[in-house]
Design a protein around this motif. Sequence first.
Motif, mmCIF file in Angstrom:
data_model
loop_
_atom_site.group_PDB
_atom_site.id
_atom_site.type_symbol
_atom_site.label_atom_id
_atom_site.label_comp_id
_atom_site.label_asym_id
_atom_site.label_seq_id
_atom_site.Cartn_x
_atom_site.Cartn_y
_atom_site.Cartn_z
ATOM 1 N N LEU A 108 8.446 15.173 26.226
ATOM 2 C CA LEU A 108 7.631 14.121 25.647
ATOM 3 C C LEU A 108 6.458 14.698 24.860
ATOM 4 O O LEU A 108 6.178 14.307 23.738
ATOM 5 C CB LEU A 108 7.116 13.174 26.735
ATOM 6 C CG LEU A 108 6.192 12.048 26.241
ATOM 7 C CD1 LEU A 108 6.920 11.152 25.259
ATOM 8 C CD2 LEU A 108 5.664 11.245 27.416
ATOM 9 N N GLU A 109 5.773 15.691 25.491
ATOM 10 C CA GLU A 109 4.614 16.258 24.826
ATOM 11 C C GLU A 109 5.010 16.982 23.550
ATOM 12 O O GLU A 109 4.272 17.002 22.577
ATOM 13 C CB GLU A 109 3.866 17.190 25.772
ATOM 14 C CG GLU A 109 3.196 16.426 26.908
ATOM 15 C CD GLU A 109 2.560 17.350 27.909
ATOM 16 O OE1 GLU A 109 2.359 18.525 27.568
ATOM 17 O OE2 GLU A 109 2.259 16.908 29.023
ATOM 18 N N VAL A 110 6.203 17.594 23.538
ATOM 19 C CA VAL A 110 6.672 18.277 22.327
ATOM 20 C C VAL A 110 6.883 17.264 21.210
ATOM 21 O O VAL A 110 6.475 17.469 20.073
ATOM 22 C CB VAL A 110 7.980 19.037 22.601
ATOM 23 C CG1 VAL A 110 8.595 19.521 21.298
ATOM 24 C CG2 VAL A 110 7.704 20.216 23.509
ATOM 25 N N PRO A 117 1.548 24.520 18.162
ATOM 26 C CA PRO A 117 0.122 24.277 18.330
ATOM 27 C C PRO A 117 -0.597 24.061 17.004
ATOM 28 O O PRO A 117 -1.242 23.041 16.798
ATOM 29 C CB PRO A 117 -0.352 25.551 19.049
ATOM 30 C CG PRO A 117 0.852 26.076 19.744
ATOM 31 C CD PRO A 117 2.003 25.732 18.859
ATOM 32 N N ASN A 118 -0.521 25.014 16.100
ATOM 33 C CA ASN A 118 -1.188 24.880 14.804
ATOM 34 C C ASN A 118 -0.181 24.304 13.814
ATOM 35 O O ASN A 118 0.309 24.982 12.917
ATOM 36 C CB ASN A 118 -1.709 26.244 14.340
ATOM 37 C CG ASN A 118 -2.786 26.121 13.287
ATOM 38 O OD1 ASN A 118 -3.161 25.017 12.890
ATOM 39 N ND2 ASN A 118 -3.272 27.248 12.827
ATOM 40 N N PRO A 656 -8.102 25.220 17.691
ATOM 41 C CA PRO A 656 -8.894 25.926 18.706
ATOM 42 C C PRO A 656 -8.573 25.547 20.144
ATOM 43 O O PRO A 656 -8.635 26.397 21.037
ATOM 44 C CB PRO A 656 -10.339 25.569 18.336
ATOM 45 C CG PRO A 656 -10.240 24.331 17.514
ATOM 46 C CD PRO A 656 -8.940 24.419 16.793
ATOM 47 N N VAL A 657 -8.258 24.276 20.381
ATOM 48 C CA VAL A 657 -7.863 23.814 21.716
ATOM 49 C C VAL A 657 -6.674 22.874 21.551
ATOM 50 O O VAL A 657 -6.472 22.311 20.472
ATOM 51 C CB VAL A 657 -9.023 23.094 22.437
ATOM 52 C CG1 VAL A 657 -10.191 24.030 22.674
ATOM 53 C CG2 VAL A 657 -9.480 21.870 21.658
ATOM 54 N N PRO A 658 -5.851 22.693 22.581
ATOM 55 C CA PRO A 658 -4.688 21.805 22.445
ATOM 56 C C PRO A 658 -5.076 20.416 21.947
ATOM 57 O O PRO A 658 -6.004 19.786 22.450
ATOM 58 C CB PRO A 658 -4.137 21.751 23.885
ATOM 59 C CG PRO A 658 -4.554 23.053 24.487
ATOM 60 C CD PRO A 658 -5.907 23.342 23.916
ATOM 61 N N GLY A 659 -4.374 19.975 20.907
ATOM 62 C CA GLY A 659 -4.599 18.645 20.363
ATOM 63 C C GLY A 659 -5.591 18.577 19.237
ATOM 64 O O GLY A 659 -5.629 17.593 18.494
ATOM 65 N N SER A 697 -8.756 16.477 13.221
ATOM 66 C CA SER A 697 -8.061 15.446 13.989
ATOM 67 C C SER A 697 -7.867 15.905 15.432
ATOM 68 O O SER A 697 -7.768 17.107 15.708
ATOM 69 C CB SER A 697 -6.698 15.123 13.364
ATOM 70 O OG SER A 697 -5.822 16.234 13.426
ATOM 71 N N TYR A 698 -7.814 14.938 16.302
ATOM 72 C CA TYR A 698 -7.568 15.232 17.721
ATOM 73 C C TYR A 698 -6.596 14.202 18.267
ATOM 74 O O TYR A 698 -6.742 13.009 18.026
ATOM 75 C CB TYR A 698 -8.861 15.196 18.542
ATOM 76 C CG TYR A 698 -8.610 15.487 20.002
ATOM 77 C CD1 TYR A 698 -8.371 16.785 20.443
ATOM 78 C CD2 TYR A 698 -8.573 14.451 20.934
ATOM 79 C CE1 TYR A 698 -8.112 17.052 21.775
ATOM 80 C CE2 TYR A 698 -8.321 14.701 22.275
ATOM 81 C CZ TYR A 698 -8.086 16.012 22.696
ATOM 82 O OH TYR A 698 -7.808 16.272 24.016
#
Length: 782
Positions: A108-110, A117-118, A656-659, A697-698
């Motif tokens: 799901l997260e994928v 990530p980037n 820099p961080v997930p999301g 964006s996040y």
Amino acid sequence: MKISLPVIVLCCFFSCAVIAQNRGRIRGRVTTSDHRPAVNLSVMLKGTPRIALSNDNGEYEFVHIEPGNYTICITAVGLVSQRKEIIVNRRKTTTVDFILYEDSHQLLEVQVSGGKPNRFAKKETESVARLPVKNLENPQAYTVVSKELLREQVVTEYKSAFKNVPGVIATTAPNGGNYIRIRGYYAGSYLRNGLAAQQYLGLDPVNIERIEVLKGPSGTLFGSSLISFGGLVNRATKTPFEETKGEVSYALGNFGLSRLTADVNTALNKEKTVLFRVNAATHQQHSFQDYGFERSTSAAPSLLYKVNSRLSFLFDAEFYKVNRVTPIYPVFGAAVTVRNFKDLKLDYRKSLTTDETMISQNSTNVFTRAEYKITDKWKSLTQIAFSNGRWDNYSAINAFWLTDTTIRRSVNLQRPRNFNSVNIQQNFNGDFHTGTVRHRLVAGLDAYLFNTTFQNYKALDYDTVNVLRNTPALSLTSVYNKIAAVPPMTSARAVQGQYALYVSDVLSLSDRLYAMLSVRADRFVNKGTTLNGIAPTDKYSQNSFSPKLGLIYQPLKERISIFANYMNGFQNIAPVAQPNSTIASFKPQQANQWEGGAKLDLFGNKLNATLSYYDIRVSNLIRTESAIRDGFAGLYSFQDGEQRSKGYEADLIANPVPGLNLVLGYGHNQNKLLKATANTGKNIASSPYDIANGWVSYRIVKGAATGFGAGLGANYVGKSYFDAANTFVLPAYTMIDATIFYDLPKWTLSAKVNNITSEKAWDMNGSPFTPGQFIGNIAFRF
């Protein structure tokens, strides 16, 4: 053109290079369980700092590896991690392939985060250098805008994509064509999948996989007819794949925006060797001003046939039809005292046009590609593109400002005009060694044939209006009736051809030092213009030679690259009749660029950046000057004009961080005429010194709110001049956009506000930007 200095410099580098001896190589391909290439995945060589990224075909490679035992690892969000033990032998290639399977706990997260990530740092593309060269191995600066970024930004018009390109501003010409200002020069979107496409009437973004913006004069690989000295734009379109999938989306907004798009893909046989995909869109929108609209439809089918493991064929087409109202083009007379667009007394929402169709346009692009793997080291790529653009009843409106409050409206009519081109290209790509030096080489032949036919009518002065009073809409019916009573002022047909041979070789001199050596031999043939039935008198031909040299050194392997390049561009110049009855023949106009900088790919691809400084010089512009030759006085043409464009750019894409994703850029440019007929020392019109862009964006990647996110963007464009004499100002502006979205595997709900503050500003053609616009979008996937 002198190139002795760069040759000497490169030779010095080569002589100092430490050539790796008795080392091996690792290569392979990463695919998913459904046999699709896994793109932009990190392949790690455990126990070393070495990381390789898989390219568009899923292929990766490590070169100059010391003999010994190694472990190769692949880890990606949503996929089962894999590792393989291998032995590398000297002067041997070890092949290690991977097939990746989904991790059900992370699936799901994928799907929500995109699996990378980037996810906006997708710079690995073969079409930039026409070679399988990674960004950190390429001595040229370029930017890639992906469809994922366009989707998050809810982009509904093509020119908005360029908000993400450092140092670039975009505009739409009155005829609908899309253009950018890059490194101080105009460039059009005339390349589609690396071949010619006539886009004089606009584009729809529905079929875009990515937009590649190459910086600097790139004549060596791309010639002169389709690019500028500042760079070029190449549109890579969507291609079929093996799964049956689709997406339908609908966008609705103020100013009458209504946009429906579809993307459907499927295999046509059980073996999945015949694949089909179609993208389509219907778009309509009214202007924010009192008059104006655009209504368009677009369809782009494509078919991929995999004959066997060595041979494949791709067929695709693109059909676009649009009716629109063209904006006015302002011309300021000597009696006008206002010197800045923001001080004009014309109401920002007054168009001075009409709601009648001012231009009807159609375009067709047909593209075919045959790819054949000759051996493991050589492949053939044959490509053919046909392009046609046509417009009917193109009514161009000039607004001649007579005083600060008085305008004369004048109509220029073309009915019809056709643009046709055929581009044939044959490339041979090799990947081989001479001794310990690896070569990645492309040798190509390119033929570009172009013709256009058109009819121009004498300009009609329509009326004179006071901008402080109510202005009636133009009546095109009365315009056509008046113009139709007289024959065309001009009926013309122009024909040109360009034929070229080019070679480009990227040499791996060691595991950290690379050199690019490229050259083009070009033959341009102008068959002249048939004017009102009279045979051409302006035929001419020219030969050009265009070199390109580059050097890359990686102080930190596959993480940091220091690059330098010498690049050349050229434009063909027609002969000129001089006042003394002689014909002056000129050499092609040449632009020469020196550039240096650094490229970064750090923290497992979480930080991708390019920093560069460039200097572009043109030393053989055509200029005119009063002189006496052989007893004849007059205005003579000389080829000794000079122009210089210099500046620096920064491009950063980070996760820099997930999301959390950042796309940031800045460009500074100074482009001036140093020796010219007029305006020597002046800035080139519509060339601001400073341009900045940012998008942050996040999105939540875990928990019950997974898929929810927001984005905020800003674009700053500095002051420039509307005219070559630098007397009328295009004011600086800052525009802010924002989105919120809820993104799940089967559907996405988005809301976007463009120009939140309703900033009043004008583009390079003097057309006002749309104030605050709300767009709601819903997409369903199956």
